[in-house]
Structures are given as structure tokens and as C-alpha cells.
Design a protein around this motif. Sequence first.
Motif, PDB file in Angstrom:
ATOM      1  N   VAL A   1      44.472  45.625  34.693  1.00  0.00           N
ATOM      2  CA  VAL A   1      44.454  46.152  33.319  1.00  0.00           C
ATOM      3  C   VAL A   1      43.337  45.474  32.520  1.00  0.00           C
ATOM      4  CG1 VAL A   1      46.938  46.559  33.351  1.00  0.00           C
ATOM      5  CG2 VAL A   1      46.070  44.446  32.374  1.00  0.00           C
ATOM      6  N   PRO A   2      42.835  46.158  31.489  1.00  0.00           N
ATOM      7  CA  PRO A   2      41.803  45.510  30.678  1.00  0.00           C
ATOM      8  C   PRO A   2      42.378  44.351  29.871  1.00  0.00           C
ATOM      9  CG  PRO A   2      42.329  47.719  29.837  1.00  0.00           C
ATOM     10  CD  PRO A   2      43.133  47.524  31.063  1.00  0.00           C
ATOM     11  N   HIS A   3      41.624  43.258  29.810  1.00  0.00           N
ATOM     12  CA  HIS A   3      41.985  42.110  28.973  1.00  0.00           C
ATOM     13  C   HIS A   3      40.983  42.062  27.833  1.00  0.00           C
ATOM     14  CE1 HIS A   3      44.923  40.034  31.708  1.00  0.00           C
ATOM     15  NE2 HIS A   3      44.425  40.985  32.491  1.00  0.00           N
ATOM     16  N   VAL A   4      41.498  41.978  26.612  1.00  0.00           N
ATOM     17  CA  VAL A   4      40.643  42.047  25.422  1.00  0.00           C
ATOM     18  C   VAL A   4      40.753  40.727  24.663  1.00  0.00           C
ATOM     19  CG1 VAL A   4      40.260  43.271  23.238  1.00  0.00           C
ATOM     20  CG2 VAL A   4      41.013  44.540  25.250  1.00  0.00           C
ATOM     21  N   ALA A   5      39.615  40.225  24.191  1.00  0.00           N
ATOM     22  CA  ALA A   5      39.624  39.007  23.373  1.00  0.00           C
ATOM     23  C   ALA A   5      39.497  39.394  21.901  1.00  0.00           C
ATOM     24  CB  ALA A   5      38.468  38.098  23.770  1.00  0.00           C
ATOM     25  N   LEU A   6      40.374  38.819  21.072  1.00  0.00           N
ATOM     26  CA  LEU A   6      40.339  39.038  19.623  1.00  0.00           C
ATOM     27  C   LEU A   6      40.102  37.673  18.993  1.00  0.00           C
ATOM     28  CD1 LEU A   6      41.277  42.030  19.136  1.00  0.00           C
ATOM     29  CD2 LEU A   6      42.545  41.034  21.015  1.00  0.00           C
ATOM     30  N   PHE A   7      39.069  37.562  18.205  1.00  0.00           N
ATOM     31  CA  PHE A   7      38.625  36.238  17.762  1.00  0.00           C
ATOM     32  C   PHE A   7      39.075  35.910  16.332  1.00  0.00           C
ATOM     33  CE2 PHE A   7      35.730  37.735  21.001  1.00  0.00           C
ATOM     34  CZ  PHE A   7      35.672  36.654  21.857  1.00  0.00           C
TER      35      PHE A   7
ATOM     36  N   LEU B   1      36.041  43.482  25.496  1.00  0.00           N
ATOM     37  CA  LEU B   1      36.657  43.374  26.820  1.00  0.00           C
ATOM     38  C   LEU B   1      36.198  42.059  27.439  1.00  0.00           C
ATOM     39  CD1 LEU B   1      36.113  47.016  28.103  1.00  0.00           C
ATOM     40  CD2 LEU B   1      38.311  45.917  27.628  1.00  0.00           C
ATOM     41  N   ILE B   2      37.118  41.365  28.084  1.00  0.00           N
ATOM     42  CA  ILE B   2      36.762  40.051  28.631  1.00  0.00           C
ATOM     43  C   ILE B   2      36.074  40.232  29.988  1.00  0.00           C
ATOM     44  CG2 ILE B   2      37.668  37.846  29.454  1.00  0.00           C
ATOM     45  CD1 ILE B   2      39.943  38.191  27.410  1.00  0.00           C
ATOM     46  N   ASP B   3      34.859  39.741  30.077  1.00  0.00           N
ATOM     47  CA  ASP B   3      34.147  39.707  31.356  1.00  0.00           C
ATOM     48  C   ASP B   3      33.604  38.287  31.549  1.00  0.00           C
ATOM     49  OD1 ASP B   3      32.002  39.502  29.648  1.00  0.00           O
ATOM     50  OD2 ASP B   3      31.255  41.528  29.993  1.00  0.00           O
ATOM     51  N   GLU B   4      32.793  38.109  32.568  1.00  0.00           N
ATOM     52  CA  GLU B   4      32.293  36.757  32.871  1.00  0.00           C
ATOM     53  C   GLU B   4      31.520  36.171  31.688  1.00  0.00           C
ATOM     54  OE1 GLU B   4      33.054  34.805  35.402  1.00  0.00           O
ATOM     55  OE2 GLU B   4      34.400  36.441  35.994  1.00  0.00           O
ATOM     56  N   GLN B   5      30.732  37.023  31.047  1.00  0.00           N
ATOM     57  CA  GLN B   5      29.922  36.562  29.924  1.00  0.00           C
ATOM     58  C   GLN B   5      30.794  36.090  28.757  1.00  0.00           C
ATOM     59  OE1 GLN B   5      26.477  36.157  29.737  1.00  0.00           O
ATOM     60  NE2 GLN B   5      27.194  35.089  27.893  1.00  0.00           N
ATOM     61  N   VAL B   6      31.848  36.863  28.483  1.00  0.00           N
ATOM     62  CA  VAL B   6      32.746  36.498  27.378  1.00  0.00           C
ATOM     63  C   VAL B   6      33.455  35.182  27.705  1.00  0.00           C
ATOM     64  CG1 VAL B   6      34.789  37.219  26.077  1.00  0.00           C
ATOM     65  CG2 VAL B   6      33.014  38.896  26.634  1.00  0.00           C
TER      66      VAL B   6
ATOM     67  N   VAL C   1      40.371  49.702  23.735  1.00  0.00           N
ATOM     68  CA  VAL C   1      40.506  50.277  25.072  1.00  0.00           C
ATOM     69  C   VAL C   1      40.452  51.790  24.999  1.00  0.00           C
ATOM     70  CG1 VAL C   1      42.118  50.573  26.978  1.00  0.00           C
ATOM     71  CG2 VAL C   1      41.649  48.299  26.074  1.00  0.00           C
ATOM     72  N   SER C   2      41.137  52.413  24.014  1.00  0.00           N
ATOM     73  CA  SER C   2      41.066  53.885  23.980  1.00  0.00           C
ATOM     74  C   SER C   2      39.678  54.351  23.581  1.00  0.00           C
ATOM     75  CB  SER C   2      42.153  54.504  23.106  1.00  0.00           C
ATOM     76  OG  SER C   2      42.311  53.781  21.939  1.00  0.00           O
ATOM     77  N   ALA C   3      38.985  53.556  22.756  1.00  0.00           N
ATOM     78  CA  ALA C   3      37.638  53.968  22.339  1.00  0.00           C
ATOM     79  C   ALA C   3      36.621  53.819  23.456  1.00  0.00           C
ATOM     80  CB  ALA C   3      37.198  53.153  21.136  1.00  0.00           C
ATOM     81  N   SER C   4      36.884  52.895  24.391  1.00  0.00           N
ATOM     82  CA  SER C   4      35.860  52.652  25.413  1.00  0.00           C
ATOM     83  C   SER C   4      36.166  53.350  26.733  1.00  0.00           C
ATOM     84  CB  SER C   4      35.676  51.157  25.619  1.00  0.00           C
ATOM     85  OG  SER C   4      36.900  50.572  25.942  1.00  0.00           O
ATOM     86  N   ARG C   5      37.106  54.307  26.689  1.00  0.00           N
ATOM     87  CA  ARG C   5      37.346  55.084  27.915  1.00  0.00           C
ATOM     88  C   ARG C   5      36.036  55.730  28.336  1.00  0.00           C
ATOM     89  NH1 ARG C   5      42.997  56.630  26.523  1.00  0.00           N
ATOM     90  NH2 ARG C   5      44.109  54.974  27.579  1.00  0.00           N
ATOM     91  N   PRO C   6      35.628  55.539  29.595  1.00  0.00           N
ATOM     92  CA  PRO C   6      34.294  55.958  29.978  1.00  0.00           C
ATOM     93  C   PRO C   6      34.054  57.455  29.933  1.00  0.00           C
ATOM     94  CG  PRO C   6      35.557  55.138  31.865  1.00  0.00           C
ATOM     95  CD  PRO C   6      36.370  54.881  30.653  1.00  0.00           C
TER      96      PRO C   6
ATOM     97  N   PRO D   1      55.880  48.182  32.064  1.00  0.00           N
ATOM     98  CA  PRO D   1      54.471  48.510  32.325  1.00  0.00           C
ATOM     99  C   PRO D   1      53.579  47.904  31.230  1.00  0.00           C
ATOM    100  CG  PRO D   1      55.655  50.441  31.506  1.00  0.00           C
ATOM    101  CD  PRO D   1      56.663  49.337  31.626  1.00  0.00           C
ATOM    102  N   VAL D   2      52.436  47.327  31.642  1.00  0.00           N
ATOM    103  CA  VAL D   2      51.478  46.775  30.672  1.00  0.00           C
ATOM    104  C   VAL D   2      50.154  47.497  30.866  1.00  0.00           C
ATOM    105  CG1 VAL D   2      50.173  44.716  29.984  1.00  0.00           C
ATOM    106  CG2 VAL D   2      52.582  44.503  30.625  1.00  0.00           C
ATOM    107  N   ASP D   3      49.608  48.070  29.798  1.00  0.00           N
ATOM    108  CA  ASP D   3      48.353  48.830  29.912  1.00  0.00           C
ATOM    109  C   ASP D   3      47.142  48.041  29.459  1.00  0.00           C
ATOM    110  OD1 ASP D   3      49.589  51.485  30.619  1.00  0.00           O
ATOM    111  OD2 ASP D   3      50.636  51.014  28.756  1.00  0.00           O
ATOM    112  N   VAL D   4      47.368  47.067  28.590  1.00  0.00           N
ATOM    113  CA  VAL D   4      46.252  46.263  28.100  1.00  0.00           C
ATOM    114  C   VAL D   4      46.818  44.913  27.665  1.00  0.00           C
ATOM    115  CG1 VAL D   4      46.443  47.483  25.894  1.00  0.00           C
ATOM    116  CG2 VAL D   4      44.461  46.088  26.296  1.00  0.00           C
ATOM    117  N   VAL D   5      46.007  43.854  27.814  1.00  0.00           N
ATOM    118  CA  VAL D   5      46.426  42.529  27.347  1.00  0.00           C
ATOM    119  C   VAL D   5      45.458  42.099  26.252  1.00  0.00           C
ATOM    120  CG1 VAL D   5      46.971  40.149  28.000  1.00  0.00           C
ATOM    121  CG2 VAL D   5      47.200  41.987  29.687  1.00  0.00           C
TER     122      VAL D   5
END
Length: 591
Positions: free
Chosen positions: A114-120, A77-82, A373-378, A57-61
Amino acid sequence: MNTLVINCGSSSIKYALIDGSDKLLLSGKHERLGESQGEQTHESAVGQILQEISGYPVDVVGHRVVHGGSKHAAPCLIDEQVLADIERHVPDAPMHNPYSLAAIHAAQTALPGVPHVALFDTAFHARMPRRSTTYAIDYEVALKHGIRRYGFHGISHEYAAGIAAQFLQRPLNELRIVTLHLGNGASACAVEFGRSAETSMGHTPLEGLVMGTRSGDVDAGVLLTLLRQGYDVASLDDLLNRKSGLAGLSGLGNDLREIEIAAADGNERCRLAINVFAHRARKYIGAYAAAMGGVDAIVFTGGIGENSASMRGRILQRLEFLGVVLDEDRNRDASVQKDNDYALITTPRSRVEAIVVKTNEELMIARQARRLVSASRPSASMDIPIAVSGRHCHLTRETFAALFGADATPTIAKPLSQPGQFACEERVNLIGPHDRIERVRVLGPLRSVNQVEISRTDEFRLGIDAPVRDSGNVQGSAPITLEGPAGSVTLAEGLICARRHIHMHPDDAERFGLSDKDEVAVAIVGGGRDLVFGDVLIRVKDSYALEMHIDTDEANAAELNRQQVGELSDVDVDQYVVVTTGAASLVSKLE
Ligand SMILES: Nc1ncnc2c1ncn2[C@@H]1O[C@H](COP(=O)(O)OP(=O)(O)O)[C@@H](O)[C@H]1O
Ligand SMILES: CC(=O)OP(=O)(O)O
Ligand SMILES: [Mg+2]
């Protein structure tokens, strides 16, 4: 929570699946990607990785992205803008950002839910001083074209500096460290008191040290000469990014192992390549020691930094004047692995310690992605109520009796937001060498140690220099005379300027992804005097209610006199997070 980490480098992809308690479930590396026709590409490598993890199981990438520009000083979080932001910086990181985009697309397609997160790579350097980010070219031209220094490999520099501080058993914010990430890409960083103050890569990952195939520093005039000789953008790009560095000098490719073997056999170009590489790195150590006004530790990491004792030895030659005394045996025997991730290579009498650290970008990425991801739980509100503490004092039973009479007890005027705490009717006068401050509120209940908290402005008025301290830490703090209706007391210590902090219940801490003693930055926005407070201490206890405490100077500086937003934006050392916020209100004002 399982995090899949995809660390997309110029010619390799490292990956790892890491569970919620940092346990490595699996990991691997695909190398020599996309070098020639028919070979594996970054995209096909991601395909294989996704197949390999399909049973888990993968919860976040978490995706490593090399260039985030000025906009991305934190994971997101990666969206169109990112995606558009990463795309925009493709020309500035031509060997990295295109592959990151390909990897993100492949992973999003395979794991859409799942949420995809960018780390720069750039994020750690985002707060470098302007003198470090600025090129001395025409100011207007630089502004028009967005030409500035960014710095890269930030995830690795931050991790390596953190491990070095742990090893030295000293707080990172007291240390001046030069970190050398020497891999296929290579860069140096001056980590001054926990922050990146200067780094060798610049607008693109081409500046600075000698790299596998990149030139690092070159006189810009050389490019003009080559342009006049018929080179164009594409051929210069190819020359400087792909045909230079160790590969260009040695003529044998970019693998230092092979270059070292050939050099030992007498290959002149390979010997030159090694010498130029070491000389450049040594110059940067000296420069960064000067820029920081000293250095406590030098850290080697990355494939070359971790594995080549001979290169480390060469780099550290002639640095005795800085206080570096290499221990030849320790250097030769140093071996770092994931579970034994550092080794000291200097002697006990060395003033500056040199340490080899096994970098672990994947672990940094997993932690930060998880945290975001845990901090941005709505469901969770991210409001941070802000309380402004006016000057006040906490007294012991003896001091209270001396000031208000032997039989006096504190009279509750009103309860405060922290459970069990209250403002008293009783007030005292503070008497300093210059002036006095009248009617300072006493807070209850009585304590075992006296503590008087005032602002910097109050200190100027009284003529006393009191230290900034965490509450409860009054040893060696400033003296003060207190005057009450029944008498005066001179305290030998107890006067402090309270360090800003946030009280949190353990449930809040979990929601924010923070722990006791973490340090964060809080951005106050929307009041007309936006301000970021750094060095905010997190204090977690069952008895605490969520609330940030600042003093009146700090509140005034941020124009905090109406509804504000406190944005928790920066978590220290190995964590970095932005959380969404709501309005943080001024909930209590003492005095
Ligand atoms: N034992 C070793 N001795 C010398 N160099 C080494 C050794 N192991 C790895 N290297 C060098 O490390 C470099 C690759 O570093 P690495 O950090 O793995 O690359 P990347 O930047 O692609 O992640 C190569 O130049 C390789 O030759
Ligand atoms: C920024 C950079 O050069 O990264 P890498 O070492 O992965 O190529
Ligand atoms: Mg690398």
C-alpha cells in the motif's frame, strides 16, 4: 478507502484507522515509549498496532513526520529520497525523526503493497514570511549551515484554526487567530488569514514555549556559559530537550496533572513551573496579536490546552487590554471530545473569543493522505488547461437592446470551451472617468445580470477601482458606462476584476480530490517566469469542462504564452495536496 494513521510523537504514538468518509474505525495511544531499558519502543509499539489492525483492509498509511526541512511543503508518497530527507533532519528533530523512520520501516515491512504517505509538521509553516523564518545571525553562516526557522505542530495548528473558524462561522481567510498547541511538545502559531505567519518553534522543536521536558526559549548566551563550564553537545542536548521544561522546573516529571496537584499542596517549584509556563504562553499571545495587527480568536489545544482549565485561566490573565474577557464557569466546565470538539470559554462581550479545540491530527493526516493517493492515481491525467480571459461583458436582454437596438440578438462568432458559452460578433466601448476602452467583446448567451470583467491594468486606464469578485457576485461592484451603436447605458454596478478560478466537472473534482468552493494554489512552471497563483477558487458543476481562467494581467505576469504546466499544489484549510501534472495548454484566448 481505509487510512491507517501513525502519529509518531516524542514519547508516544497515536494511531487511528479512518474510512473514506472520515469514520473512525479504531484508535489508540501508546505512551512512555523508549524511556528506559526494557520498555516498549516506538518500533515495538508499531508492531502491536499492526497486529491490532490486521483484520481490517488498509488502503493507505499516513505517517506524521515532524521535520521535513524546506523541501517538503506538502504531503508526499514515501520513497527512498523522502526517507533520506527525513534522515537528513534527524539532528534537527532528535526526539522525533528517528522514531518516525523506525515507524515507517516497520509499517512498510508489514504493509508493503500500500502507499505510505508522509505528512509533515513543518508543511503548514512553509510559507511563513522571511522575517519570521530568519534568525538575526551572520547571514552567510546561516546560509552555509541551513539555519532558519521552520515551525512544527503545523497539522494541529491548521486543524485547530479551521475548527475555530467553523465555530465563529467566519471564513478562515478573514480571521487572525493565535493557536496554542499545549501538549508534551508545545507551540504557538499566528494564523493570519488562514496561513501561518509566525510560530514559536524554530529550527528545531526546542524554541518557544515551556514544554514537558524541553526548555523553550533560552538566552543563547546560557549555552555558551554551560559549554565553558564543561558541557558538551550530548549533555546540552539532554539538558535542554529532556531535563528542562515542566520536568526540569518542578523536579516531578513532565505530567502537568501531578504538578498541579503538588502546587496546590504548596510545592514551590511546581508553582514556579506553572507560572513560568503560563507567563511564556501569555507573552506569545501578546506578541502575535502585535505581529498580526490584531487578534480575533485564541485557540487552546493539545493535552494541556484541552484539559487544564486552570492553566488556560492563568494564561488569559491580564489580557483584558486585548479584549479578552474569560468566562470562569465556561472555562471550568469546558470539555472537548472527538464528537464535541470545541468549547467557547469567553463571555459574550469579549471582543476576542477564546476557544478550546480538541485537536485531531489523525483526521487531518487521513484526509490529506487519502487525497494525495486518489489524486496521484496514474490513470488520471492531471493536466489543467488554462484559458486567458480578455476583457469582456455579459449583458442582460434589456442592456443588449439598449446598446444594439430593440430587435437585435447576439450573433455567435465562435463557441467557447465552456459548453453553451460563445463569443459574439457584438462589441461595446467602456467609458470611465479617465479614458475609454474600445471594442470589448460581448459573450453569450444573455444573462439575468450585467457583468463586465476587466483586468487591473484596464481599471487604471479607465480610472475605476473595481473589486475582485467571483463571477455572478456583482452586488455593490463598480459602476461603468457602456456605449454601443444604438446608444449608451450606465450601469450602477457590474464592473469587476474576475477572481481566478478553475471550472471542474464533478468527475474532475473527484479525480483531484477537491470540492466546490475549495481554494487551491496553482504553480505555473517552465515559462521562464514561474509563478504560484494562490486563492484560486474551485467551481464544480455538471455543465463545466476542466479549465483554469485567469485574466491577461495574470497571464502576462506568468509569461503564459506557450505550453505551460499548471501544477495544483495547495489546497486550502484542511486539505493539502500535490498532484502530478502534465502540460497545461493555452486553450482559448478571447479577443
Ligand atoms: N486533565 C488534565 N489536566 C492537566 N493536564 C493534563 C490533563 N490531561 C492531560 N494533561 C497534560 O497534557 C500533556 C500531554 O499532552 P498530549 O497532547 O497528550 O501529549 P503529546 O504531545 O505526547 O501528544 C501532559 O503534560 C499532561 O499532563
Ligand atoms: C513537534 C513536537 O514537539 O511534537 P510532539 O508534541 O508530538 O512531541
Ligand atoms: Mg504533541
